[in-house]
Design an enzyme around this catalytic site. Sequence first.
Site, mmCIF file in Angstrom:
data_model
loop_
_atom_site.group_PDB
_atom_site.id
_atom_site.type_symbol
_atom_site.label_atom_id
_atom_site.label_comp_id
_atom_site.label_asym_id
_atom_site.label_seq_id
_atom_site.Cartn_x
_atom_site.Cartn_y
_atom_site.Cartn_z
ATOM 1 N N GLU A 98 -10.820 1.629 8.335
ATOM 2 C CA GLU A 98 -10.313 0.570 7.483
ATOM 3 C C GLU A 98 -8.836 0.305 7.734
ATOM 4 O O GLU A 98 -8.051 1.211 8.011
ATOM 5 C CB GLU A 98 -10.574 0.922 6.015
ATOM 6 C CG GLU A 98 -12.068 0.933 5.708
ATOM 7 C CD GLU A 98 -12.399 1.355 4.291
ATOM 8 O OE1 GLU A 98 -11.570 2.033 3.654
ATOM 9 O OE2 GLU A 98 -13.490 1.008 3.815
ATOM 10 N N CYS B 18 -4.560 3.865 -2.225
ATOM 11 C CA CYS B 18 -4.253 5.126 -1.554
ATOM 12 C C CYS B 18 -5.305 6.181 -1.870
ATOM 13 O O CYS B 18 -5.650 6.397 -3.026
ATOM 14 C CB CYS B 18 -2.876 5.613 -2.000
ATOM 15 S SG CYS B 18 -2.339 7.086 -1.132
#
Length: 387
Positions: free
Chosen positions: A93, A348
């Site tokens: 990703e 995150c």
Amino acid sequence: MTTLTNLLDLDPAQLIAYCGELGEKPFRAKQLQRWIHQFGASDFDAMTDLAKSLRDKLATRAIIAAPAVISDHTSADGTRKWLVDVGQGNAVETVFIPEENRGTLCISTQAGCAVNCRFCSTGKQGFNRNLSVGEVIGQLWMAEFELRRTKGIEPGPKGERQITNVVMMGMGEPLLNYEPTVTALKLMLDDNAYGLSRRRVTLSTSGVVPMIDKLSQDCAVALAVSLHASNDALRDGLVPLNKKYPLVELMAACKRYLEFAPRDFVTFEYCMLDGVNDSDQHARELIALVRQADVPCKFNLIPFNPFPESGLTRSHNPRIKAFAQVLMDAGIVTTVRKTRGDDIDAACGQLAGEVQDRTRVQDRMKKMAEYQEKFGKNFGRIVEISS
């Protein structure tokens, strides 16, 4: 069958050598590099200032191929996440985070991760393989010119740059994929490619001490360290790599790195985990740790993004603020990271997403192959953005 050379895999020196093998002078490599990295070109016929004889050679011997995009999602806050195919059933990703005065791209360096930090969902999928240079720099290549295409901005140096900052904070530990990572970094910094400042490129590591020292000599960009704990006993459980490179060694490596770094501080990333590492005592231990090692630093506190397998929960906002205040009262610059893109699993610690379900990835790739057989090999791929 001749294997085509992917020119995204070559740094400036390697591209000069490659052109030399074709009987071309070094200036041709610079022209070629500009077409690739400043104009986003993948069609050699579009490179009109190259001699036709060279274009013909390249057409039979080389290719410019970034990882193909499997999916593309945009969050309500503007964060954009691409899932890209890196072959053999693997996908990684890439995340773009837009802000008022800058655009930051978070890129991956490995498919999966071997470090297996307790609070990171990527590590739970295990380690599959390292990415090649072309797969690392290809994320920047794809994202920059796709963002321009979306906004109708022309390619080339005259077009407004969309990505001003790059952070190697995606899937994987960059320093465990050292050579491809450094080659990609050099391309990011090269004025004939992306021309990013060393201050605007940040590599985040969980603490591979020998490679931190090597990076300081080879390509010293801004350094961030995934710290997440104030003592060895706690960090051993959260970041298993600490058992090999304990805090005293890590702090010493950070201090050595600053002699060569573009910034005069190290950023310590600290994931805030409720009841685990978020007490005032932990904050005081951090202060003692960095003072004893004499490491100029700032702290970036990261609200934990929960996932089922972790068994962890996010610290409450008042606790995060109180923790930050203890650090700031000691004169340490401290920020709390905004949670961006969590509605598309781009925040995150969430970069496993669809990759985690390997069966679904295989199904999508099978379907993509069927479409490409029906509509042509370029169906669904970003292959030419220069026009």
